[in-house]
Design a protein around this motif. Structure first.
Motif, mmCIF file in Angstrom:
data_model
loop_
_atom_site.group_PDB
_atom_site.id
_atom_site.type_symbol
_atom_site.label_atom_id
_atom_site.label_comp_id
_atom_site.label_asym_id
_atom_site.label_seq_id
_atom_site.Cartn_x
_atom_site.Cartn_y
_atom_site.Cartn_z
ATOM 1 N N MET A 80 0.830 -1.589 -0.014
ATOM 2 C CA MET A 80 -0.288 0.152 -0.158
ATOM 3 C C MET A 80 0.952 0.722 -0.485
ATOM 4 S SD MET A 80 -2.595 1.633 2.493
ATOM 5 C CE MET A 80 -2.091 0.405 3.483
ATOM 6 N N VAL A 81 0.697 2.161 -1.480
ATOM 7 C CA VAL A 81 1.884 3.573 -1.216
ATOM 8 C C VAL A 81 0.545 4.122 -1.001
ATOM 9 C CG1 VAL A 81 3.355 4.572 -2.820
ATOM 10 C CG2 VAL A 81 3.140 2.007 -3.132
ATOM 11 N N VAL A 82 1.072 5.408 0.057
ATOM 12 C CA VAL A 82 0.944 6.326 0.112
ATOM 13 C C VAL A 82 1.943 7.597 0.172
ATOM 14 C CG1 VAL A 82 -0.272 5.762 2.203
ATOM 15 C CG2 VAL A 82 1.969 6.510 2.633
ATOM 16 N N ASP A 83 0.729 8.687 -0.357
ATOM 17 C CA ASP A 83 2.090 10.105 -0.924
ATOM 18 C C ASP A 83 2.843 10.500 0.981
ATOM 19 O OD1 ASP A 83 -0.286 11.250 -0.388
ATOM 20 O OD2 ASP A 83 -0.547 11.837 -2.219
ATOM 21 N N GLN A 84 3.416 11.706 1.059
ATOM 22 C CA GLN A 84 3.737 12.112 1.896
ATOM 23 C C GLN A 84 2.794 12.626 2.785
ATOM 24 O OE1 GLN A 84 6.604 12.088 2.895
ATOM 25 N NE2 GLN A 84 6.581 13.688 4.966
ATOM 26 N N SER A 142 1.491 12.210 6.505
ATOM 27 C CA SER A 142 1.833 13.487 7.647
ATOM 28 C C SER A 142 0.269 13.419 8.251
ATOM 29 C CB SER A 142 1.899 14.214 7.095
ATOM 30 O OG SER A 142 3.185 14.730 6.113
ATOM 31 N N ALA A 143 -0.558 13.081 7.564
ATOM 32 C CA ALA A 143 -2.398 13.016 8.356
ATOM 33 C C ALA A 143 -2.318 11.994 9.110
ATOM 34 C CB ALA A 143 -3.290 13.376 7.203
ATOM 35 N N LEU A 144 -1.663 11.137 8.665
ATOM 36 C CA LEU A 144 -1.605 9.656 9.394
ATOM 37 C C LEU A 144 -1.195 9.568 11.193
ATOM 38 C CD1 LEU A 144 -2.894 6.742 10.348
ATOM 39 C CD2 LEU A 144 -0.728 5.777 8.798
ATOM 40 N N GLU A 145 0.535 10.523 10.716
ATOM 41 C CA GLU A 145 1.078 10.388 12.182
ATOM 42 C C GLU A 145 0.439 11.292 12.898
ATOM 43 O OE1 GLU A 145 5.328 9.531 9.894
ATOM 44 O OE2 GLU A 145 4.590 12.401 9.848
#
Length: 64
Positions: free
Chosen positions: A35-39, A43-46
Motif C-alpha cells: 500500500m503506497v501512500v504519498d507524503q 503526515s495526516a496519519l501521523e
C-alpha cells in the motif's frame, strides 16, 4: 513465462541502472501487495495517531 535463466541474470545486473532511471523521472517500484501512500497522507496519519495517543494518555492519567 518462458525466460532463460541467463537472461534473468543479465537483466538483474542492469537493475540498479533501471532503478536510477525510474527515480530520475520521479517513479518508484513497489510490490503488488504493497500500500503506497504519498507524503501528505503519511503526515495526516501521523498527526491523527499523535492526537489519538495524547487522548489515550490523558484518559489513562484521569482514570488512575
Amino acid at each position: 513465462m518462458a525466460v532463460h535463466p541467463s537472461t534473468i541474470s543479465r537483466t538483474l545486473e542492469d537493475l540498479p541502472k533501471w532503478a536510477h532511471l525510474l527515480a530520475a523521472f520521479g517513479l518508484q517500484l513497489a510490490p503488488i501487495d504493497s500500500m503506497v501512500v504519498d507524503q501528505t497522507e503519511l503526515s495526516a496519519l501521523e498527526s491523527m495517531s499523535e492526537k489519538y495517543l495524547q487522548m489515550r494518555r490523558q484518559q489513562r492519567l484521569k482514570g488512575a
